[in-house]
Design an enzyme around this catalytic site. Structure first.
Site, PDB file in Angstrom:
ATOM      1  N   HIS A   1       1.156  -1.149   0.009  1.00 28.99           N
ATOM      2  CA  HIS A   1       0.173   0.155  -0.245  1.00 28.99           C
ATOM      3  C   HIS A   1       0.935   1.552   0.053  1.00 28.99           C
ATOM      4  O   HIS A   1       1.501   1.303   0.737  1.00 28.99           O
ATOM      5  CB  HIS A   1      -0.886  -0.054   1.014  1.00 28.99           C
ATOM      6  CG  HIS A   1      -2.104   1.262   0.969  1.00 28.99           C
ATOM      7  ND1 HIS A   1      -2.626   1.258   0.146  1.00 28.99           N
ATOM      8  CD2 HIS A   1      -1.429   2.030   1.919  1.00 28.99           C
ATOM      9  CE1 HIS A   1      -2.969   2.781   0.502  1.00 28.99           C
ATOM     10  NE2 HIS A   1      -3.074   3.232   1.693  1.00 28.99           N
TER      11      HIS A   1
ATOM     12  N   ASP B   1       0.596   5.655   0.050  1.00 24.07           N
ATOM     13  CA  ASP B   1       0.110   5.716  -0.182  1.00 24.07           C
ATOM     14  C   ASP B   1       0.753   7.538  -0.492  1.00 24.07           C
ATOM     15  O   ASP B   1       2.106   7.920  -0.453  1.00 24.07           O
ATOM     16  CB  ASP B   1       0.715   7.007   1.848  1.00 24.07           C
ATOM     17  CG  ASP B   1      -0.490   5.922   2.084  1.00 24.07           C
ATOM     18  OD1 ASP B   1      -2.166   5.853   1.522  1.00 24.07           O
ATOM     19  OD2 ASP B   1      -0.414   5.821   3.116  1.00 24.07           O
TER      20      ASP B   1
ATOM     21  N   ASP C   1      -8.159   1.297   2.003  1.00 24.86           N
ATOM     22  CA  ASP C   1      -7.334   2.334   3.542  1.00 24.86           C
ATOM     23  C   ASP C   1      -8.482   3.239   3.216  1.00 24.86           C
ATOM     24  O   ASP C   1      -8.701   4.226   4.256  1.00 24.86           O
ATOM     25  CB  ASP C   1      -5.569   3.012   2.816  1.00 24.86           C
ATOM     26  CG  ASP C   1      -4.893   3.463   4.447  1.00 24.86           C
ATOM     27  OD1 ASP C   1      -6.031   2.830   5.257  1.00 24.86           O
ATOM     28  OD2 ASP C   1      -4.479   3.875   4.415  1.00 24.86           O
TER      29      ASP C   1
ATOM     30  N   ASP D   1       1.623  -1.332   3.963  1.00 24.65           N
ATOM     31  CA  ASP D   1       2.041  -0.087   3.744  1.00 24.65           C
ATOM     32  C   ASP D   1       3.960  -0.487   3.049  1.00 24.65           C
ATOM     33  O   ASP D   1       4.576  -0.382   4.340  1.00 24.65           O
ATOM     34  CB  ASP D   1       1.848   1.494   4.882  1.00 24.65           C
ATOM     35  CG  ASP D   1       0.904   1.456   5.511  1.00 24.65           C
ATOM     36  OD1 ASP D   1      -0.233   1.019   4.308  1.00 24.65           O
ATOM     37  OD2 ASP D   1       0.465   2.338   6.086  1.00 24.65           O
TER      38      ASP D   1
ATOM     39  N   HIS E   1      -6.330   9.490   0.315  1.00 25.86           N
ATOM     40  CA  HIS E   1      -6.547   9.465   1.125  1.00 25.86           C
ATOM     41  C   HIS E   1      -6.373   9.944   2.411  1.00 25.86           C
ATOM     42  O   HIS E   1      -6.756   9.406   3.519  1.00 25.86           O
ATOM     43  CB  HIS E   1      -7.622   7.659   1.474  1.00 25.86           C
ATOM     44  CG  HIS E   1      -6.353   6.611   1.123  1.00 25.86           C
ATOM     45  ND1 HIS E   1      -6.083   6.150  -0.089  1.00 25.86           N
ATOM     46  CD2 HIS E   1      -5.308   6.637   1.885  1.00 25.86           C
ATOM     47  CE1 HIS E   1      -5.197   5.260   0.107  1.00 25.86           C
ATOM     48  NE2 HIS E   1      -4.713   5.373   2.067  1.00 25.86           N
TER      49      HIS E   1
END
Ligand SMILES: [Zn+2]
Length: 1150
Positions: free
Chosen positions: A172, A174, A286, A419, A563
């Protein structure tokens, strides 16, 4: 007035006359104390009032009703009156009052259509609106919500069914959070992607999924061609799957559907062009809660299946009880289920390895073979060897079986990642090698009946759908359950509610909406430039630069949908990075608007230097967007007005000018009457060289129009100076040469009655002590709705960027006595309340159009004003207390549709907060109140008749969700609302309310959604897409005629979502994209003054008046799939509530 319900307009007028009479016959005690104020003897107005008074008494001596009629007739102005008339002009004196802007007073809504919408309520097995009220909110030890689980021992035995397990490695990433996008890319993401190619090639049975196109794009630009070929090959052989394929993994609470589509289209177009594929499965693990609009958008774009993770853990429990963690997500209005989206909910608290193998996190942690330990101090994983493989496999097998017991289809998905995982080559090797051995062992155990493989989402959903098909064939009723609704608010554990982020950093949320609408306008105008440059056969040499600017702006806005961006949940310096990018987008889209407008209005003169500049400017990313003060000259200042709505609008618009000696003219040299309003230098002094002018302009759909401002030393007949009153200030300083009418200062304490603002349709009353709204009287029905507006505060006891965790109920915000300004005139009136941290303005416009049917509210809140940190660790709300007897209320979902919200009185305040992106509705049997909002907020309706909006939050502490800091970058933030109360068309008085319809606390079954009324849709559009204004300080005759490109405005219920060009990676024009949305509407409410029509058919030729369009076809939402060929004249079929995407070319390529 506020407490009483006048039965009709006549009654209301009689009362008003009586009140006026009383007021005039009593001397206000404040008058005496004000005797030493220099302008106290300004008594001309009083004389006039006495005359009026005497006249009134005389007439009332005869017959009240006759007086009423006379008064009414007498007030209608025959001609424009100049300010020299020196009597207080009100809305009754407005020269706009008798102007007709529409052909019809009333839209004939088709009964059949109304009936259709009335019954547009899809059935489903589970309504999430209801389920919220039924969840088991009990907490187990450790603060987790309870999930059902398999009894130990049930994993073995002859009765177990074969189980297929897809282990899915993922990372994941970000797009900014604790670091910026670029930092993440350089330090981590780049290595993940590079290792991905090496290791997937090395291990042909290993798989990987990737979601965010934003990182792929950065990486791609650095790749050698042979590496690109390898990536495409890995996708083709199924080892690598691009999931979702949006630019980012967007937040779903605070984002508008326009921007969600835009970022999806940007990602999909990039992926199609560079990777030659079309994503099929969505992966959104997420975002903090999920919107019911998103599955529709995804399905429209061609995605077939989706996975979500962060929904209320208690809701997961309820779904698991019903074996419904996999369901068809249905739109509340989709009666046939045409857009059902298959959704898989991950069952446990997080998407990390610790929470994905099964219910026991301590066991799952043993199967995370990452070497360097970012999450856990100790490495729990034991490398697999011949010595431990049996025991290790058994433990993992048990977890898989227990997880499978929550699902219905003999297959489970086991994501393997976290993450920013798989950044080192070593991690790839270790995860692969250990799992490969475990899989081999488990698959060899025939008694376990398990088949474990690496796979992607595509693999998982193929297995799942096959299993479902088989079950359906065997037992007819075993197909996926259907679910309607959404998943807000989200809670992960311990009654912690992620409802704070609906509001966190409102300045950034607000700014993104400003960028959204400038980008939208720039896209529309740029599309016209493309078409008209071909039509006029003129070069537009800057096309590539502009395409580049638009692409960059679009990507910056898309990035902000991430997000941790629009949610406000990144570190302060990362937020600054986002806002700087938005700032860049704002400026460059404004420049595109200026260039395009100049080109289109000058008939294609592209060689001239750019002279148009935007009226609204932002000087830095952290400043409030401000209007420029226009320097008015004798030669005239052209002001360009762009209507970015595909509908005609009639609106009072405002400009700031540097003189009160101004004439406003149309491009046909007709003088336009205007109201002159003061600009305040400080709370008691009116500016001498800045003024606001308010004038009416009718603008055709998507048109650019021109007005001229000229300085004049002559007497100006078309000016209507406002009357100014001030409360709670000793002084009101207005230079004597200014033509404003002024009232002597008043004191709230001495003031009798409420302060009224009034127009043809509404009378709003305000408390003289606070200056805040008390009630709204509807003149058509004569009824009054109490709307008591207050500002309140929640004291935090654990709130942070994500969580809302107040210490109790809201308490009134101690603001002290405000200075109040009241500005009144024939075009509009307003009340302004001034406190050190808060300026609150309410405007009421007077004209026969949509704008006049609501109260326009602006708040300027600065929790750090003057560095006085008196609002520390507080969350500030604006609450409306009304006498509307509602049992549910409604909020919009991403601006696309409405959803019902039911407050659970047994739960905490924070659990009853919901996201609103542009509209909230309260209604009872005979009326509804709509609160329109120009940006996203958290909202609640904690008691019947109550609606509150969280405006800002200042939080000292972190809320333990990984961010590591509070929220303390508060700054001056403007928020905008329109409060609209509508009474049903057939309703006239309170007596009409049938008794059995009056408040019942528990309706039999909850309404799950509603629709806005025709009038409220138009009001909302005006708020979301204000007129864009440009001007030039250069003397020019370049702009002569308005640019009106639309043949026929869109019907009331059809919105233009997108009109933009599509471009290649070389920035060349490829096609244009048109996205239309047919919105459902609620019938039975007045449609008076709507500027739109119902029903005219829509085609490309009805939209484009002059342009030739080619290669027209209907396509999927993001242009990945062709649906059918169309001709320019084909009537576009847009079913109720649906989106339709049309691709066309402005080049005659064939
Ligand atoms: Zn994330």
């Amino acid at each position: 007035m506020c407490e009483e319900n006048d039965k009709n307009f006549q009654g209301f007028l009689l009362k008003r006359i009586a009140t006026d009479t009383m007021r005039l016959s009593e001397q206000d005690p404040a008058d005496v104390s004000a005797a030493n104020v220099p302008w106290f003897n300004h008594s001309k107005e009083n004389d006039d009032r006495m005359k009026f008074h005497q006249r009134l008494i005389t007439i009332s001596g005869f017959l009240f009703l006759v007086a009423l009629c006379l008064l009414y007739l007498e007030d209608v102005p025959k001609t424009f009156q100049s300010y020299h008339g020196n009597h207080h002009l009100t809305y009754r004196d407005s020269p706009l009052r008798d102007q007709k802007y529409v052909q019809h007073d009333h839209l004939n809504l088709n009964d059949k259509v109304c009936n259709h919408y009335e019954h547009l309520q899809a059935e489903s097995n589970i309504s999430l609106v209801d389920l919220r009220l039924k969840n088991n909110y009990d907490l187990a030890a450790g603060g987790d919500y309870v999930l059902p689980t398999l009894t130990p021992g049930g994993e073995y035995g002859s009765s177990i069914k074969p189980l297929k397990v897809i282990v899915m490695p993922h990372s994941h990433n970000d797009a900014g959070w604790l670091r910026t996008l670029d930092e993440y890319y350089v330090y981590t993401t780049k290595h993940i992607l590079n290792n991905m190619v090496d290791k997937l090639r090395l291990y042909p049975n290993m798989t990987f999924v990737w979601a965010e196109a934003v990182f792929l794009n950065i990486w791609w630009n650095e790749l050698e061609d042979d590496m690109k070929v390898q990536v495409r090959r890995l996708i083709k052989n199924g080892q690598l799957e691009i999931v979702s394929g949006g630019w980012v993994m967007p937040d779903e609470a605070s984002t508008s559907y326009y921007s969600i589509i835009d970022q999806l289209m940007e990602g999909h177009q990039w992926i199609l062009e560079n990777l030659h594929i079309k994503p099929q499965n969505s992966w959104a693990i997420d975002p903090f809660g999920h919107s019911g609009t998103v599955p529709y958008l995804w399905k429209k774009a061609g995605l077939e299946n989706m996975v979500i993770q962060r929904i209320h853990q208690a809701t997961k429990g309820s779904l698991a009880q019903r074996k419904s963690l996999e369901f068809l997500w249905r739109q509340t209005w989709d009666v046939k289920g045409s857009w059902d989206m298959l959704c898989h909910v991950m069952p446990y608290m997080l998407y990390t390895v610790k929470h994905t193998c099964g219910p026991n996190p301590y066991v799952c942690m043993m199967f995370d073979y990452q070497v360097h330990k970012r999450k856990y101090r100790k490495n729990f994983a034991e490398p697999i060897s011949l010595n431990n493989i049996q025991e290790q496999s058994r433990q993992l097998y048990e977890q898989y079986r227990r997880k499978a017991s929550l699902y219905n289809y003999d297959t489970i998905l086991v994501p393997l990642g976290d993450d920013f995982r798989y950044d080192s080559a070593q991690e790839w090797d270790q995860q692969y090698q250990n799992y490969n051995m475990l899989m081999q062992y488990m698959n060899a155990r025939e008694d376990w009946k398990i088949d474990v493989q690496f796979g992607t989402l595509k693999d998982y959903f193929e297995v799942l759908r096959k299993s479902e098909e088989k079950k359906t064939q065997q037992h007819n009723d075993k197909n996926f359950p259907t679910v309607t609704g959404d998943f807000f608010p989200y809670s992960d554990k311990s009654n912690a509610y992620w409802s704070g982020y609906f509001t966190t950093r409102p300045h950034a949320k607000k700014f993104s909406r400003e960028v959204e609408r400038t980008l939208f306008a720039a896209d529309v105008l740029n599309t016209f430039v493309t078409g008209y440059s071909r039509k006029w056969n003129v070069e537009y040499p800057e096309y590539h630069d502009i395409s580049n600017a638009l692409q960059q702006s679009r990507r910056n806005l898309a990035l902000f949908l991430h997000h941790d961006a629009i949610t406000g949940t990144s570190k302060e310096y990362v937020m600054q990075d986002y806002e700087n990018k938005l700032f860049h987008s704002f400026n460059s889209t404004q420049k595109v608007i200026s260039k395009s407008a100049q080109f289109l209005l000058s008939g294609g003169q592209s060689e001239l230097p750019l002279i148009l500049e935007p009226e609204e400017v932002k000087t830095s990313y952290d400043s409030v967007t401000k209007k420029q003060v226009l320097h008015v000259t004798k030669t005239g200042v052209p002001v360009i007005l762009f209507n970015s709505l595909a509908k005609a609008r009639v609106e009072l618009t405002s400009l700031l000018v540097d003189t009160d000696k101004v004439i406003v003219k149309t491009s046909d040299h007709e003088e336009i009457p205007y109201q002159l309003n003061p600009v305040w230098q400080n709370s008691a002094s009116v500016h001498q060289s800045q003024f606001e002018i308010i004038f009416l302009k009718k603008l055709a759909a998507l048109s650019l129009d021109i007005v001229y401002l000229l300085r004049s030393e002559e007497e100006i007949k078309t000016v209507y100076p406002a009357k100014i009153s001030i409360f709670n200030s000793m002084q009101l300083n207005i230079a004597p040469e200014l033509m404003f009418e002024k009232e002597k200062p008043k004191y709230s304490g001495n003031y009798q009655g409420n302060i009224p603002l009034e127009n043809e349709y509404l009378r709003a009353e305000f408390d003289p002590k606070t200056g805040l709204l008390k009630c709204l009287n509807d003149k058509r029905t004569g009824n009054t709705t109490r709307v008591d507006l207050t500002f309140m505060q929640y004291k935090s006891q654990g709130s942070g960027a994500y969580l809302f965790y107040p210490s109790g109920n809201a308490k009134p915000l101690q603001l002290g006595t405000p200075i109040i300004h009241v500005v009144e005139g024939p075009f509009m009136s307003q009340i302004e309340v001034i406190h050190p941290n808060l300026r609150h303005i309410v405007k009421l416009f007077s004209l026969a159009a949509e704008q006049a049917h609501g109260l326009h509210v602006q708040n300027f809140l600065d929790m750090h004003a003057n560095r006085v940190k008196n609002l520390q660790d507080l969350e500030i709300i604006m609450r409306l207390n009304s006498d509307i007897q509602n049992t549910v209320f409604f909020t919009d979902q991403n601006g696309f549709q409405m959803i019902a919200r039911k407050t659970n009185p047994n739960r905490y305040v924070e659990s009853n907060y919901f996201p609103m992106t542009n509209m909230g509705i309260l209604e009872d049997t005979h009326r509804r109140m709509t609160v329109h909002s120009a940006q996203s907020h958290g909202v609640a309706g904690l008691a019947p008749g109550q609606f509150e909006v969280m405006l800002d939050r200042e939080l000292l502490y972190d809320d333990d969700r990984g961010l590591g800091e509070g929220v303390q970058d508060n700054r001056l933030t403007q928020t905008e609302f329109v409060i609209q109360v509508e009474y049903k068309e057939d309703f006239t008085t309170e007596a009409d309310v049938p008794h059995h319809q009056q408040i019942s606390n528990q309706p039999k079954s909850l309404e799950t959604h509603t629709f806005p009324t025709i009038l409220s849709m138009q009001i909302n559009d005006l708020l979301q897409k204000p007129v864009i204004k440009l001007f030039t300080s250069v003397s020019t005759d370049m702009f002569k005629n308005p640019f009106q490109p639309v043949a026929s405005a869109l019907p009331c219920d059809v919105s233009l979502v997108h009109l933009r060009n599509l471009i290649s990676s070389e920035l060349d024009y490829t096609n244009s994209s048109l996205v239309l949305h047919r919105r459902g509407y609620k019938c039975g409410f007045p449609t008076r003054d709507a500027q739109c029509a119902i029903g005219p058919p829509v085609s490309l030729t009805s939209i484009f008046k002059d342009l030739s369009v080619y290669s027209v076809k209907e396509v999927s939402l993001t242009h990945l799939y062709d649906k059918r060929k169309l001709s320019p004249t084909t009537q576009l079929s847009i079913p109720p509530m649906e989106l339709t995407t049309v691709q066309f070319s402005l080049d005659n390529v064939r």
